[in-house]
Design a protein around this motif. Sequence first.
Motif, PDB file in Angstrom:
ATOM      1  N   THR A 181       0.843  -1.195   0.000  1.00 14.25           N
ATOM      2  CA  THR A 181       0.000   0.000   0.000  1.00 14.25           C
ATOM      3  C   THR A 181       0.880   1.248   0.000  1.00 14.25           C
ATOM      4  OG1 THR A 181      -1.780  -1.133   1.188  1.00 14.25           O
ATOM      5  CG2 THR A 181      -1.766   1.277   1.301  1.00 14.25           C
ATOM      6  N   THR A 187      -2.957   4.994  -6.756  1.00 18.73           N
ATOM      7  CA  THR A 187      -4.020   4.685  -5.807  1.00 18.73           C
ATOM      8  C   THR A 187      -4.078   3.165  -5.655  1.00 18.73           C
ATOM      9  OG1 THR A 187      -5.267   6.623  -6.501  1.00 18.73           O
ATOM     10  CG2 THR A 187      -6.485   4.903  -5.329  1.00 18.73           C
ATOM     11  N   GLU A 219      -6.581   0.814 -10.639  1.00 20.93           N
ATOM     12  CA  GLU A 219      -7.424  -0.200 -11.274  1.00 20.93           C
ATOM     13  C   GLU A 219      -6.690  -1.128 -12.252  1.00 20.93           C
ATOM     14  OE1 GLU A 219     -10.410  -0.853  -9.992  1.00 20.93           O
ATOM     15  OE2 GLU A 219      -9.958   0.826  -8.671  1.00 20.93           O
ATOM     16  N   SER A 261      -5.368  -0.561  -4.461  1.00 22.47           N
ATOM     17  CA  SER A 261      -6.561  -1.307  -4.081  1.00 22.47           C
ATOM     18  C   SER A 261      -6.221  -2.782  -4.168  1.00 22.47           C
ATOM     19  CB  SER A 261      -7.756  -0.967  -4.982  1.00 22.47           C
ATOM     20  OG  SER A 261      -7.513  -1.354  -6.313  1.00 22.47           O
ATOM     21  N   ASN A 262      -6.938  -3.575  -3.394  1.00 21.86           N
ATOM     22  CA  ASN A 262      -6.743  -5.013  -3.495  1.00 21.86           C
ATOM     23  C   ASN A 262      -8.073  -5.712  -3.321  1.00 21.86           C
ATOM     24  OD1 ASN A 262      -7.043  -6.164  -0.660  1.00 21.86           O
ATOM     25  ND2 ASN A 262      -5.460  -4.627  -0.270  1.00 21.86           N
ATOM     26  N   ARG A 263      -8.122  -6.924  -3.860  1.00 21.13           N
ATOM     27  CA  ARG A 263      -9.329  -7.748  -3.776  1.00 21.13           C
ATOM     28  C   ARG A 263      -8.924  -9.097  -3.220  1.00 21.13           C
ATOM     29  NH1 ARG A 263     -12.040 -11.164  -7.722  1.00 21.13           N
ATOM     30  NH2 ARG A 263     -10.533 -10.464  -9.263  1.00 21.13           N
ATOM     31  N   GLY A 296      -9.995  -4.158   1.561  1.00 23.05           N
ATOM     32  CA  GLY A 296      -8.710  -3.639   1.097  1.00 23.05           C
ATOM     33  C   GLY A 296      -7.767  -3.220   2.205  1.00 23.05           C
ATOM     34  N   TRP A 337      -3.661  -7.260  -6.272  1.00 19.59           N
ATOM     35  CA  TRP A 337      -3.372  -5.839  -6.055  1.00 19.59           C
ATOM     36  C   TRP A 337      -3.465  -5.078  -7.355  1.00 19.59           C
ATOM     37  CZ3 TRP A 337      -2.492  -3.063  -1.682  1.00 19.59           C
ATOM     38  CH2 TRP A 337      -2.364  -3.801  -0.486  1.00 19.59           C
ATOM     39  N   ARG A 338      -3.972  -3.842  -7.251  1.00 18.77           N
ATOM     40  CA  ARG A 338      -4.080  -2.957  -8.410  1.00 18.77           C
ATOM     41  C   ARG A 338      -3.490  -1.595  -8.084  1.00 18.77           C
ATOM     42  NH1 ARG A 338      -9.572  -4.111  -7.781  1.00 18.77           N
ATOM     43  NH2 ARG A 338     -10.059  -6.119  -8.638  1.00 18.77           N
TER      44      ARG A 338
END
Length: 171
Positions: free
Chosen positions: A16, A25, A65, A27-29, A91, A61-62
């Motif tokens: 992060t 920016t 996006e 983000s994770n799923r 996240g 991880w993105r």
Amino acid sequence: MPVPRLLRSDQTGSLTRVIQLNGGTPSNRLLHFELSQARDTVAAQLSIPVGTDVILVRRLWRVDETPICIETSYIPAEYVPGLEAEDLTAGQSLYSVLKERYGIDAASSTRTISVHTPTSFEEQALNLPPHLSTLLIRLVVEDAGGRPIEYMQSVNHPIHVNFRTASPVKH
């Protein structure tokens, strides 16, 4: 729009934070969460007996996006009683959860980087062109007392992620 590039180094901490330092920016799923038993490699890396309960956490991880890596973490279950998938579905930083809830502070890590042939799942999740190799990080994270708290494998998109290491020159 330029292709996102992420510079990962051995000096920057959590993913992060690395993404934020690179101006992106994060983000994770959560892809997978389960209680399993440590097999040979995981047990050796975590200095625990084979068959010990471990929590397996796999996340995509993105950056802005764009998928950049799939991280699979193994943590001895006895260190994180009550940890559940819901704790990581929004996240959250795994290291923040470890520190805030369990008092576990990641202090150091040892990493190995190699070339990796992705699985079909990894190709799809990372939007990889066919027959493109990835970069694989194997990381052992220790607390301040030198106790291994996490063994992680990170499959990194070779176009979106670069690595940098630094060390003093010895004469």
